[in-house]
Design an enzyme around this catalytic site. Structure first.
Site, PDB file in Angstrom:
ATOM      1  N   ASP A 254     -20.400  17.647 -26.402  1.00 39.54           N
ATOM      2  CA  ASP A 254     -20.210  16.523 -25.487  1.00 39.54           C
ATOM      3  C   ASP A 254     -20.061  15.282 -26.367  1.00 39.54           C
ATOM      4  OD1 ASP A 254     -20.122  14.824 -23.301  1.00 39.54           O
ATOM      5  OD2 ASP A 254     -22.292  14.844 -22.992  1.00 39.54           O
TER       6      ASP A 254
ATOM      7  N   GLU B 107     -15.762  18.706 -24.205  1.00 41.48           N
ATOM      8  CA  GLU B 107     -15.483  18.078 -22.926  1.00 41.48           C
ATOM      9  C   GLU B 107     -14.335  17.105 -23.137  1.00 41.48           C
ATOM     10  OE1 GLU B 107     -18.204  16.826 -19.453  1.00 41.48           O
ATOM     11  OE2 GLU B 107     -18.158  15.141 -20.846  1.00 41.48           O
TER      12      GLU B 107
ATOM     13  N   ASP C 259     -27.275  14.684 -22.934  1.00 41.35           N
ATOM     14  CA  ASP C 259     -26.101  14.966 -23.769  1.00 41.35           C
ATOM     15  C   ASP C 259     -26.136  16.397 -24.304  1.00 41.35           C
ATOM     16  OD1 ASP C 259     -24.791  12.318 -23.759  1.00 41.35           O
ATOM     17  OD2 ASP C 259     -26.598  11.683 -24.800  1.00 41.35           O
TER      18      ASP C 259
END
Length: 166
Positions: free
Chosen positions: A5, A66, A139
């Site tokens: 991420d 992502e 996260d």
């Protein structure tokens, strides 16, 4: 596999081990936090080097990122793109295939709700992976969800495999 991420202030990472049709998962996660006072190029270097070290340690077969979500804040989108590029370079340097998923795809695959908030996604991830506790911080949890999304949508090695518990 290594889920990432990306972010300049905090880059979440999550490692999922998979094997055949065994139930559960082996999951590790954490956050890379470059010094916020450092120049951008130094923060990106920290992200790239720490991800490279994680790749060396865990030997993932794939890296899953992502895809940045862009609204109106161009500056935020640029920062996310720069952090994503540092992650891409770490994967490319290791010769690993790279996959990307939009936030909505991750939420839909893991929780069944493409509009799930971070808390609902973390709870669903905990159930999907059979974890005893919800992964934190957010996260890191998001990075695990990104990796889980790949397994749920694509499988590993060309056929769907279930997540494995260590």
């Amino acid at each position: 596999m290594l889920g990432i991420d990306p972010g300049l202030r905090a880059t979440g990472w999550g490692v999922l081990e998979t094997a055949g049709d065994l139930p559960g998962s082996a999951a590790r996660c954490g956050v890379i936090k470059p010094p916020t006072a450092a120049p951008i190029e130094q923060r990106l270097l920290v992200i790239q080097r720490e991800l490279a070290a994680l790749i060396d340690e865990w030997r993932p077969a794939v890296v899953v990122l992502e895809r940045p979500f862009v609204r109106e804040n161009v500056r935020s989108a640029l920062a996310l793109g720069q952090a994503q590029a540092a992650a891409m370079l770490a994967a490319a340097a290791a010769g690993l295939p790279l996959f990307e998923y939009a936030p909505r795809e991750v939420k839909q695959a893991v929780s069944g709700d493409g509009n799930a908030d971070k808390s609902a996604l973390a709870q669903a991830l905990t159930v999907q992976l059979g974890l005893d506790t919800v992964p934190t911080p957010a996260d890191a949890s998001d990075a695990l969800a990104i990796a889980a999304c790949h397994v749920l949508l694509e499988g590993v090695g060309g056929e769907t495999e279930r997540l494995v518990r260590a």
